[in-house]
Design an enzyme around this catalytic site. Sequence first.
Site, PDB file in Angstrom:
ATOM      1  N   ASN A  48      31.256 -70.601   1.256  1.00 41.50           N
ATOM      2  CA  ASN A  48      31.907 -69.304   1.343  1.00 41.50           C
ATOM      3  C   ASN A  48      33.226 -69.465   2.099  1.00 41.50           C
ATOM      4  OD1 ASN A  48      32.597 -66.645   2.486  1.00 41.50           O
ATOM      5  ND2 ASN A  48      30.716 -65.990   1.486  1.00 41.50           N
ATOM      6  N   HIS A  59      32.879 -66.758  -2.657  1.00 44.24           N
ATOM      7  CA  HIS A  59      31.524 -66.968  -2.155  1.00 44.24           C
ATOM      8  C   HIS A  59      31.158 -68.436  -2.358  1.00 44.24           C
ATOM      9  CE1 HIS A  59      30.094 -62.501  -2.403  1.00 44.24           C
ATOM     10  NE2 HIS A  59      31.299 -62.611  -1.884  1.00 44.24           N
ATOM     11  N   GLU A  61      28.790 -69.956  -4.037  1.00 46.01           N
ATOM     12  CA  GLU A  61      28.523 -70.336  -5.419  1.00 46.01           C
ATOM     13  C   GLU A  61      29.818 -70.358  -6.234  1.00 46.01           C
ATOM     14  OE1 GLU A  61      25.018 -67.992  -3.748  1.00 46.01           O
ATOM     15  OE2 GLU A  61      27.192 -67.732  -3.791  1.00 46.01           O
ATOM     16  N   CYS A  86      24.578 -63.093  -4.560  1.00 48.77           N
ATOM     17  CA  CYS A  86      24.870 -61.678  -4.742  1.00 48.77           C
ATOM     18  C   CYS A  86      24.975 -61.403  -6.238  1.00 48.77           C
ATOM     19  CB  CYS A  86      26.189 -61.325  -4.036  1.00 48.77           C
ATOM     20  SG  CYS A  86      27.643 -62.017  -4.861  1.00 48.77           S
ATOM     21  N   CYS A  89      27.919 -63.355  -8.010  1.00 45.21           N
ATOM     22  CA  CYS A  89      27.603 -64.753  -8.275  1.00 45.21           C
ATOM     23  C   CYS A  89      26.495 -64.866  -9.322  1.00 45.21           C
ATOM     24  CB  CYS A  89      27.217 -65.458  -6.983  1.00 45.21           C
ATOM     25  SG  CYS A  89      28.594 -65.545  -5.804  1.00 45.21           S
ATOM     26  N   ASP A 149      30.890 -58.697   4.230  1.00 45.06           N
ATOM     27  CA  ASP A 149      30.608 -59.620   3.130  1.00 45.06           C
ATOM     28  C   ASP A 149      29.678 -59.000   2.097  1.00 45.06           C
ATOM     29  OD1 ASP A 149      31.102 -62.374   2.153  1.00 45.06           O
ATOM     30  OD2 ASP A 149      28.923 -62.523   2.281  1.00 45.06           O
TER      31      ASP A 149
END
Length: 153
Positions: A48, A59, A61, A86, A89, A149
């Site tokens: 991140n 992020h 990923e 999330c 992602c 976030d």
Amino acid sequence: MSASITPNTKDEFMQASIDEARLGRSEGGIPIGSVLVRNGQIVARGHNKRVQEDNAIKHGEMDALMNAGRQRTYRDTVLYTTLMPCFMCAGTIVQFKIPKVVVGESRTFGESKQFLESHGVEVVILDLDECVEMMKEFIDAEPELWNEDIMEL
């Protein structure tokens, strides 16, 4: 791909994700790391970088996938991540047809599991205390940054 992944155990790929998360935290960011694996080899890694690069979509990923560059296919990959992705992602995972996601922990944030599975993605949750503790320490130290976030401000 790992031959066998069992809860409460980590392999070299999850360790690489944890290392990425710790690197991100050491840079002043959010401790979430990820690696993309194909045929037992790390294709790309990331963490991140929302804080470090002032970038809303960086992020863990997303950073790993960006670092992978253009791939002909993702259908033969596994994405490892320290925290349940999330929805942004998760949507990218579905879009790229990544068939499997291995998650360090989903206690802190676990909203996308059903979404991923409903799109045919295998989700393996390791439930690693190390990942839970890393997030707990971060959230205790910087609750406002965590809430930013996850868009809970």
